[in-house]
Design an enzyme around this catalytic site. Structure first.
Site, PDB file in Angstrom:
ATOM      1  N   GLU A  52      34.997  34.291  36.474  1.00 44.37           N
ATOM      2  CA  GLU A  52      33.777  34.564  37.222  1.00 44.37           C
ATOM      3  C   GLU A  52      33.866  35.906  37.948  1.00 44.37           C
ATOM      4  O   GLU A  52      32.892  36.664  37.999  1.00 44.37           O
ATOM      5  CB  GLU A  52      33.516  33.455  38.254  1.00 44.37           C
ATOM      6  CG  GLU A  52      33.417  32.059  37.663  1.00 44.37           C
ATOM      7  CD  GLU A  52      34.717  31.293  37.700  1.00 44.37           C
ATOM      8  OE1 GLU A  52      34.699  30.116  38.081  1.00 44.37           O
ATOM      9  OE2 GLU A  52      35.769  31.893  37.354  1.00 44.37           O
ATOM     10  N   SER A 164      66.835  17.322   6.077  1.00 48.40           N
ATOM     11  CA  SER A 164      68.130  18.013   6.021  1.00 48.40           C
ATOM     12  C   SER A 164      69.028  17.347   4.991  1.00 48.40           C
ATOM     13  O   SER A 164      68.881  16.150   4.708  1.00 48.40           O
ATOM     14  CB  SER A 164      68.807  17.971   7.395  1.00 48.40           C
ATOM     15  OG  SER A 164      70.123  18.504   7.341  1.00 48.40           O
ATOM     16  N   THR A 202      71.034  18.847  17.066  1.00 49.68           N
ATOM     17  CA  THR A 202      70.427  20.055  16.499  1.00 49.68           C
ATOM     18  C   THR A 202      71.105  21.302  17.053  1.00 49.68           C
ATOM     19  O   THR A 202      71.388  22.259  16.319  1.00 49.68           O
ATOM     20  CB  THR A 202      68.921  20.100  16.799  1.00 49.68           C
ATOM     21  OG1 THR A 202      68.281  18.999  16.147  1.00 49.68           O
ATOM     22  CG2 THR A 202      68.292  21.393  16.306  1.00 49.68           C
ATOM     23  N   LEU A 210      66.174  29.618  19.044  1.00 50.14           N
ATOM     24  CA  LEU A 210      64.899  29.135  19.580  1.00 50.14           C
ATOM     25  C   LEU A 210      64.106  30.257  20.235  1.00 50.14           C
ATOM     26  O   LEU A 210      63.497  30.088  21.301  1.00 50.14           O
ATOM     27  CB  LEU A 210      65.117  27.980  20.570  1.00 50.14           C
ATOM     28  CG  LEU A 210      65.890  26.775  20.025  1.00 50.14           C
ATOM     29  CD1 LEU A 210      66.045  25.710  21.109  1.00 50.14           C
ATOM     30  CD2 LEU A 210      65.205  26.189  18.800  1.00 50.14           C
ATOM     31  N   GLU A 288      61.282  20.342  18.332  1.00 51.96           N
ATOM     32  CA  GLU A 288      61.824  20.745  17.034  1.00 51.96           C
ATOM     33  C   GLU A 288      63.183  20.089  16.799  1.00 51.96           C
ATOM     34  O   GLU A 288      64.007  20.606  16.077  1.00 51.96           O
ATOM     35  CB  GLU A 288      61.966  22.275  16.953  1.00 51.96           C
ATOM     36  CG  GLU A 288      60.721  22.992  16.506  1.00 51.96           C
ATOM     37  CD  GLU A 288      61.002  24.421  16.046  1.00 51.96           C
ATOM     38  OE1 GLU A 288      62.188  24.774  15.853  1.00 51.96           O
ATOM     39  OE2 GLU A 288      60.046  25.190  15.898  1.00 51.96           O
ATOM     40  N   SER A 296      61.846   9.204  18.497  1.00 49.76           N
ATOM     41  CA  SER A 296      61.691   8.604  19.823  1.00 49.76           C
ATOM     42  C   SER A 296      60.335   8.955  20.419  1.00 49.76           C
ATOM     43  O   SER A 296      59.699   8.125  21.083  1.00 49.76           O
ATOM     44  CB  SER A 296      62.827   9.056  20.751  1.00 49.76           C
ATOM     45  OG  SER A 296      62.717  10.425  21.077  1.00 49.76           O
TER      46      SER A 296
END
Length: 326
Positions: A52, A164, A202, A210, A288, A296
């Protein structure tokens, strides 16, 4: 006056702020006089002027706000935050009519901005293209309504449903499912969301960075779930390229870019993680992790979008199966 048409314009201009406005919502504003747009503005960056304010500042000095209608995609704020209240500015400038897409779910606003405008004699119309506004700011609305981040569950799988090989091959290229183009898309997603999460396995098996190294863009906050702190601090996830949050059962500690948060792994860990991420104002997370972590989230219905890439030309025949969507 075609309310939908002008609100579409406001929604479209709001998109220009993504992702720089996060964790604030994307907000667009157009000012109308005699059924024509005479000024536009949008929230450009977190901590800077709201939509605004920018639209009002862009309004030609020859045009009197009293003769205009202001369209805005989110209820004008009524509190002092990083910027002054937009509702006060609208009132002081003399606008007589305001059209709003969505009410602000933030408890600091939550209808109070609309009330303030109406108390000052401003005609306020709400709910114009409400569903489109909810979709635009799905992260923001989910965060405030569910008290948790907006979760993307993301994985790549083979044509026969594996994520995998097992055991994990020493040559990581043997385990790649997506091509370079797919990896770039993945990194683009990282650049637009606030955080990315993986589990201990992982981090140990893949030693991922990452980051957004394949494209230009900010690195997301990294989130690691590592109950016993088994991932060595020499691994990539501990490097200084981005802030990293480590949920664990051992300690609470903050050290430079690292934040260790102790949780009780005998209780629902997702409930605890949601609580802490909400307190940290992290509004979107890409999960990931491996199959166990992803499953889960699925089992607990603790997610909002599934992003699944399937390589129709690749078959592993055996390995770690992709999560099961229920």
């Amino acid at each position: 006056m075609d309310f939908n048409h002008f609100m579409y314009e406001a929604l479209n201009v709001a998109k220009l702020g993504f992702p720089n406005v996060m964790p604030n919502p994307m907000v667009g504003c157009v000012i109308i006089k005699d059924d024509e747009i005479v000024s536009i503005g949008y929230h450009k960056k977190f901590g800077e002027a709201h939509a605004e304010v920018n639209a009002i500042n862009n309004l030609p000095i020859t045009i009197n706000p009293k003769d205009c209608t202001l369209f805005v995609t989110l209820e004008p704020c009524c509190h002092f935050g990083k910027t002054p209240p937009c509702a006060d500015l609208i009132i002081n400038k003399g606008f007589k009519k305001v059209v709003v897409c969505n009410l602000d779910p933030n408890p600091l606003v939550a209808g109070k901005g609309i009330e303030k405008l109406r108390d000052a004699g401003v005609e306020v119309i709400t709910g114009v293209l409400e569903n489109e506004g909810l979709e635009l700011n799905k992260r923001f609305f989910t965060f405030h309504s569910k008290k948790r981040p907006y979760y993307f569950l993301k994985w790549a799988q083979t044509a026969d449903g594996f994520i995998s090989k097992w055991p994990i091959p020493k040559n990581r290229n043997e385990n790649l499912i997506g091509d370079t183009e797919q990896q770039k898309k993945s990194h683009q997603l990282r650049a637009t969301e606030m955080a990315i999460m993986v589990g201990k396995n992982t981090a140990l098996w893949d030693n991922p960075l990452l980051t957004t190294r394949l494209i230009e863009g900010k690195n997301p906050i990294r989130i690691l779930i590592d109950k016993k702190l088994e991932v060595p601090t020499s691994f990539n996830i501990y490097n200084p390229l981005s802030r990293t949050i480590i949920f664990n059962s051992i300690k609470n500690e903050e050290n430079k870019q690292l934040l260790f948060i102790k949780i009780d792994f005998d209780k629902d860990i997702l409930v605890q993680i949601n609580k802490y991420l909400f307190e940290l104002n992290i509004q979107s997370v890409i999960v990931e992790g491996g199959a166990k972590l992803l499953q889960s989230f699925i089992d607990n219905k603790n997610y909002d979008e599934l992003l699944i890439f399937t390589n129709e030309n690749l078959f592993f025949e055996t390995g770690i199966k992709a999560p099961i969507i229920k």
